[in-house]
Design a protein around this motif. Structure first.
Motif, PDB file in Angstrom:
ATOM      1  N   ASP A   1      23.843   4.085 -10.469  1.00 38.54           N
ATOM      2  CA  ASP A   1      23.576   4.867 -11.679  1.00 38.54           C
ATOM      3  C   ASP A   1      22.952   4.003 -12.769  1.00 38.54           C
ATOM      4  OD1 ASP A   1      24.662   7.423 -10.849  1.00 38.54           O
ATOM      5  OD2 ASP A   1      26.622   6.453 -10.897  1.00 38.54           O
ATOM      6  N   ALA A   2      22.430   2.852 -12.391  1.00 41.91           N
ATOM      7  CA  ALA A   2      21.967   1.887 -13.401  1.00 41.91           C
ATOM      8  C   ALA A   2      20.656   1.253 -12.949  1.00 41.91           C
ATOM      9  CB  ALA A   2      23.037   0.824 -13.646  1.00 41.91           C
ATOM     10  N   TYR A   3      19.600   2.059 -12.977  1.00 42.89           N
ATOM     11  CA  TYR A   3      18.281   1.607 -12.509  1.00 42.89           C
ATOM     12  C   TYR A   3      17.823   0.361 -13.262  1.00 42.89           C
ATOM     13  CZ  TYR A   3      13.249   2.071 -11.398  1.00 42.89           C
ATOM     14  OH  TYR A   3      11.956   1.859 -10.975  1.00 42.89           O
ATOM     15  N   GLU A   4      17.886   0.408 -14.573  1.00 42.40           N
ATOM     16  CA  GLU A   4      17.392  -0.698 -15.391  1.00 42.40           C
ATOM     17  C   GLU A   4      18.176  -1.981 -15.120  1.00 42.40           C
ATOM     18  OE1 GLU A   4      16.433  -1.562 -20.144  1.00 42.40           O
ATOM     19  OE2 GLU A   4      17.218   0.381 -19.478  1.00 42.40           O
ATOM     20  N   ASP A   5      19.492  -1.905 -15.099  1.00 46.38           N
ATOM     21  CA  ASP A   5      20.317  -3.079 -14.822  1.00 46.38           C
ATOM     22  C   ASP A   5      20.004  -3.647 -13.441  1.00 46.38           C
ATOM     23  OD1 ASP A   5      21.555  -2.851 -17.257  1.00 46.38           O
ATOM     24  OD2 ASP A   5      23.371  -1.914 -16.473  1.00 46.38           O
ATOM     25  N   ALA A   6      19.818  -2.760 -12.474  1.00 43.35           N
ATOM     26  CA  ALA A   6      19.546  -3.206 -11.112  1.00 43.35           C
ATOM     27  C   ALA A   6      18.263  -4.026 -11.050  1.00 43.35           C
ATOM     28  CB  ALA A   6      19.439  -2.004 -10.184  1.00 43.35           C
ATOM     29  N   LEU A   7      17.201  -3.542 -11.690  1.00 46.66           N
ATOM     30  CA  LEU A   7      15.919  -4.239 -11.585  1.00 46.66           C
ATOM     31  C   LEU A   7      15.912  -5.550 -12.361  1.00 46.66           C
ATOM     32  CD1 LEU A   7      15.204  -1.693 -10.090  1.00 46.66           C
ATOM     33  CD2 LEU A   7      13.002  -1.682 -11.262  1.00 46.66           C
ATOM     34  N   TRP A   8      16.634  -5.596 -13.476  1.00 49.46           N
ATOM     35  CA  TRP A   8      16.751  -6.883 -14.167  1.00 49.46           C
ATOM     36  C   TRP A   8      17.563  -7.872 -13.341  1.00 49.46           C
ATOM     37  CZ3 TRP A   8      13.506  -8.554 -17.434  1.00 49.46           C
ATOM     38  CH2 TRP A   8      12.916  -7.723 -18.396  1.00 49.46           C
TER      39      TRP A   8
ATOM     40  N   GLY B   1      13.672   2.564  -5.291  1.00 56.09           N
ATOM     41  CA  GLY B   1      13.528   3.766  -4.477  1.00 56.09           C
ATOM     42  C   GLY B   1      14.864   4.330  -4.031  1.00 56.09           C
ATOM     43  N   ILE B   2      15.821   3.442  -3.714  1.00 57.60           N
ATOM     44  CA  ILE B   2      17.145   3.893  -3.299  1.00 57.60           C
ATOM     45  C   ILE B   2      17.893   4.522  -4.476  1.00 57.60           C
ATOM     46  CG2 ILE B   2      19.404   3.144  -2.458  1.00 57.60           C
ATOM     47  CD1 ILE B   2      17.896   0.918  -0.895  1.00 57.60           C
ATOM     48  N   ILE B   3      17.887   3.839  -5.617  1.00 60.39           N
ATOM     49  CA  ILE B   3      18.642   4.332  -6.771  1.00 60.39           C
ATOM     50  C   ILE B   3      18.102   5.673  -7.253  1.00 60.39           C
ATOM     51  CG2 ILE B   3      19.170   3.879  -9.202  1.00 60.39           C
ATOM     52  CD1 ILE B   3      19.296   0.902  -8.467  1.00 60.39           C
ATOM     53  N   ALA B   4      16.789   5.800  -7.362  1.00 58.23           N
ATOM     54  CA  ALA B   4      16.221   7.060  -7.851  1.00 58.23           C
ATOM     55  C   ALA B   4      16.423   8.200  -6.867  1.00 58.23           C
ATOM     56  CB  ALA B   4      14.736   6.878  -8.156  1.00 58.23           C
ATOM     57  N   ALA B   5      16.597   7.882  -5.584  1.00 62.03           N
ATOM     58  CA  ALA B   5      16.916   8.928  -4.612  1.00 62.03           C
ATOM     59  C   ALA B   5      18.237   9.595  -4.957  1.00 62.03           C
ATOM     60  CB  ALA B   5      16.981   8.337  -3.203  1.00 62.03           C
ATOM     61  N   ARG B   6      19.150   8.839  -5.533  1.00 62.99           N
ATOM     62  CA  ARG B   6      20.439   9.411  -5.922  1.00 62.99           C
ATOM     63  C   ARG B   6      20.403  10.004  -7.329  1.00 62.99           C
ATOM     64  NH1 ARG B   6      26.119   6.515  -7.621  1.00 62.99           N
ATOM     65  NH2 ARG B   6      27.390   8.387  -7.475  1.00 62.99           N
ATOM     66  N   ALA B   7      19.917   9.210  -8.266  1.00 57.20           N
ATOM     67  CA  ALA B   7      20.069   9.564  -9.677  1.00 57.20           C
ATOM     68  C   ALA B   7      18.927  10.409 -10.218  1.00 57.20           C
ATOM     69  CB  ALA B   7      20.215   8.286 -10.510  1.00 57.20           C
ATOM     70  N   GLY B   8      17.816  10.507  -9.488  1.00 61.51           N
ATOM     71  CA  GLY B   8      16.675  11.268  -9.963  1.00 61.51           C
ATOM     72  C   GLY B   8      15.768  10.455 -10.865  1.00 61.51           C
ATOM     73  N   SER B   9      14.587  10.972 -11.137  1.00 63.54           N
ATOM     74  CA  SER B   9      13.598  10.212 -11.900  1.00 63.54           C
ATOM     75  C   SER B   9      14.018   9.993 -13.344  1.00 63.54           C
ATOM     76  CB  SER B   9      12.239  10.910 -11.851  1.00 63.54           C
ATOM     77  OG  SER B   9      12.334  12.225 -12.391  1.00 63.54           O
ATOM     78  N   ALA B  10      14.965  10.800 -13.850  1.00 59.07           N
ATOM     79  CA  ALA B  10      15.412  10.622 -15.233  1.00 59.07           C
ATOM     80  C   ALA B  10      16.105   9.288 -15.447  1.00 59.07           C
ATOM     81  CB  ALA B  10      16.347  11.763 -15.630  1.00 59.07           C
ATOM     82  N   VAL B  11      16.555   8.650 -14.356  1.00 59.13           N
ATOM     83  CA  VAL B  11      17.232   7.355 -14.482  1.00 59.13           C
ATOM     84  C   VAL B  11      16.250   6.236 -14.833  1.00 59.13           C
ATOM     85  CG1 VAL B  11      17.013   6.566 -12.087  1.00 59.13           C
ATOM     86  CG2 VAL B  11      19.060   5.968 -13.395  1.00 59.13           C
ATOM     87  N   ILE B  12      14.953   6.489 -14.635  1.00 61.83           N
ATOM     88  CA  ILE B  12      13.928   5.485 -14.944  1.00 61.83           C
ATOM     89  C   ILE B  12      13.653   5.542 -16.447  1.00 61.83           C
ATOM     90  CG2 ILE B  12      11.592   4.689 -14.436  1.00 61.83           C
ATOM     91  CD1 ILE B  12      11.731   6.435 -11.874  1.00 61.83           C
ATOM     92  N   PRO B  13      13.758   4.427 -17.153  1.00 60.44           N
ATOM     93  CA  PRO B  13      13.505   4.464 -18.599  1.00 60.44           C
ATOM     94  C   PRO B  13      12.104   5.000 -18.908  1.00 60.44           C
ATOM     95  CG  PRO B  13      14.515   2.384 -17.969  1.00 60.44           C
ATOM     96  CD  PRO B  13      14.177   3.086 -16.694  1.00 60.44           C
ATOM     97  N   ALA B  14      12.016   5.852 -19.915  1.00 62.05           N
ATOM     98  CA  ALA B  14      10.729   6.454 -20.278  1.00 62.05           C
ATOM     99  C   ALA B  14       9.695   5.393 -20.629  1.00 62.05           C
ATOM    100  CB  ALA B  14      10.925   7.417 -21.450  1.00 62.05           C
TER     101      ALA B  14
END
Length: 286
Positions: free
Chosen positions: A231-238, A256-269
């Protein structure tokens, strides 16, 4: 599509991380200057998505043709991949070329870096996920470890998309159970035993950090980071940026794995705005 976007933004972000993992800009999470162009990871993932959208499954001949048609030397392909795709473009069959590379086929991470959206596409049908991921990898990465890396990522994305209640250890064990026996599987099993609270550098030292650009050296770390940051796309990539050497590919797999679960909204705008748009030939607009 969410998984693809997570992959693309991860790839583009990782491609801009050119500093050492302990550089203050990375530790302080200073975003790279935009724009963020994506690399070969995205270009090939878009072909996977395109073939799925046209055929509903992996048509290997169509996938090889798409790889060859859209191959852009400026996207950062490895020299082996360049030679292979040029041979496809010149009319040689992937059935002859792919198994002959390096004697037994390539065990690189190329099959894994592009496959997360496939796992999300087939979702809960894990038998089909395994079969289709294997078919997608074989077109360029025929070595058993290259195929295993693709299977691991696709299964991880499928589980993330369809079984959100799995904890990190359960997810990693479920992935390992579907991966063919070999070193990729063994390291994912090891990954399941490594706590999420420990120093991530020690995890990378144990699992590999992408330095060898192989499935064995890349996939276990990416799946471990994704499992502990679902549930933490940004933390994961850092986190990837601090420990990985093949940063764009580890970020692409993880994203790709994280957004498959959390959806594209998890990606910072802000990250999506900085990222290069998807290629026009994919036909999906913005």
């Amino acid at each position: 599509m969410a998984s693809l976007l997570g992959l693309v933004v991860g790839d583009a972000f990782g491609s801009r991380i050119l500093l050492p993992g302990d550089h203050p800009a990375v530790v302080g999470r200073e975003l790279p200057a935009s724009p963020w162009p994506w690399s070969d990871d995205t270009e090939m993932a878009c072909s996977v998505y395109l073939i799925l959208s046209r055929h509903g499954e992996i048509d290997q001949d169509a996938l090889a043709a798409s790889f060859a048609e859209h191959f852009d030397v400026d996207r950062g392909y490895g020299s082996g991949a360049e030679r292979m795709l040029l041979r496809y473009r010149n009319g040689e069959s992937w059935r002859d070329v792919s198994p002959s590379v390096f004697g037994m086929g390539s065990w690189g991470n190329g099959g894994a870096m592009r496959v997360a959206p496939l796992g999300a596409w087939f979702g809960a049908d894990l038998d089909t996920v395994v079969t289709q991921a294997s078919k997608s990898a074989m077109v360029t990465h025929a070595h058993p470890e290259g195929v295993a890396g693709a299977v691991a990522v696709a299964v991880a994305a499928a589980l993330a998309a369809t079984q959100p209640s799995l904890d990190p250890v359960e997810l990693l064990n479920a992935v390992a159970a579907r991966v063919p026996a070999g070193e990729v599987q063994r390291r994912i099993q090891v990954a399941a035993s490594l706590p999420g609270s420990g120093p991530v550098r020690e995890v990378a030292a144990t699992l590999g950090n992408g330095r060898e650009v192989s499935a064995v050296d890349t996939v276990p770390l990416a799946v471990w980071i994704a499992a502990h940051h679902l549930d933490a796309y940004e933390d994961a990539l850092w986190t990837v940026a601090q420990v990985a050497e093949d940063v764009d590919t580890v970020c692409a797999i993880t994203g790709g794995i994280i957004a498959a679960r959390a959806g594209s909204a998890v990606i910072p705008a802000e990250w999506r705005a900085a990222c290069e748009p998807l290629p026009p030939w994919l036909g999906v607009g913005e």
